[in-house]
Design an enzyme around this catalytic site. Sequence first.
Site, PDB file in Angstrom:
ATOM      1  N   CYS A 100       0.830  -1.208   0.000  1.00 49.48           N
ATOM      2  CA  CYS A 100       0.000   0.000   0.000  1.00 49.48           C
ATOM      3  C   CYS A 100       0.860   1.252   0.000  1.00 49.48           C
ATOM      4  O   CYS A 100       0.573   2.220  -0.712  1.00 49.48           O
ATOM      5  CB  CYS A 100      -0.933  -0.002   1.211  1.00 49.48           C
ATOM      6  SG  CYS A 100      -1.964   1.476   1.345  1.00 49.48           S
ATOM      7  N   CYS A 196      -5.354  -2.277   7.426  1.00 50.29           N
ATOM      8  CA  CYS A 196      -6.316  -1.178   7.352  1.00 50.29           C
ATOM      9  C   CYS A 196      -7.704  -1.611   6.914  1.00 50.29           C
ATOM     10  O   CYS A 196      -8.710  -1.152   7.464  1.00 50.29           O
ATOM     11  CB  CYS A 196      -5.780  -0.087   6.438  1.00 50.29           C
ATOM     12  SG  CYS A 196      -5.403  -0.623   4.751  1.00 50.29           S
TER      13      CYS A 196
END
Length: 381
Positions: A100, A196
């Site tokens: 990410c 997340c």
Amino acid sequence: MSKQKVVVGMSGGVDSSVTAWLLKEQGYDVVGLFMKNWEDDDDSEYCSTRQDWIDVVSVADLIGIDVEAVNFAAEYKDRVFAEFLREYSAGRTPNPDVLCNAEIKFKAFLDHAMSLGAQTIATGHYARVRENNGRFELLKALDHTKDQSYFLHRLNQAQLSKTLFPLGEIPKTRVREIAEQIALPNAKKKDSTGICFIGERPFRDFLNRYLPTKPGPMKTTEGKVVGEHIGLAFYTFGQRKGIGLGGSKDGSGEPWFVAGKDIPSNTLYVAQGHDHPWLLSHTLSAGNTSWVAGEPPADGFACGAKTRYRQADAPCTFSSAGAGEGLFELNFDVAQWAVTPGQSAVLYDGDVCLGGGIIEHAVTGQPATRQPQKAALLTAR
């Protein structure tokens, strides 16, 4: 003279909020950018996106900066989540936060910030960037207990040259103090933990939404069947909880750990005892490499390495000769515990993060007759 424009990635948390305030105090023209990277659970009890956005707006109003939201959910699903599922399907344990950072926060976000006319971006990561003889170095944060360079090791020269990490110079305790002193509305907000897009939900339940169960035999390292697993994707090397053998009286009576997976036979291997030979490795090989300076260290280079976050740097020797194309090997001075395929092996020269790669295979202390089976599993893609 016009102020230098910096776009700050704001999550609604304390770290990114203090980052924005610090840069505003230093005279930058600060713009906040809230990234929405996940949409599948907008109405779920586990999704905090709405509250996070409210917190970002409240902080921006307090410190006097403009803020906007941008949706990177499609990019995230294509570049990060799809790889996450591929790796788990192959029996490996990926680290999506590393990907990410490289693909979303320091690529899609960076590109968007540049389109807004910014010269630099900033995030609330605990790390440092230093220019040294025309090259940019990624360094650990001064507060080593909060250092996040492990997750940033895939950043390249172009990305680092346009990045600021203000929190890398100050301890976490001071960040909290600043938040209280300037009365940030989110000053008491807890730090986010875990992956997340999973949040606080049970990981196995989340994974089962995307990957089917595939039961198979659970065997000891001696080959004795002691149970049945629900699917190799749902277990990770070194796992202790959730194996289903807590009450087993077999063997030594010590706790059971996941010690290996054999993909072709769909077999999960378990071992008793934290320091079982199958859980200890002196050597690993890694691929899909990324080097901060653009090139790997020299063969025989003595360095430190982490094979998981919050691990102390383990002394080792780097080698690429004979490791295979695009691969490198690390030989550790002391055997490492539960070196896990799919995780990142990150190299350090003191505080300087050199980069690293994705662990393909770890040579454990199991008998040589079982090594081919273990190797076949760990290199399966």
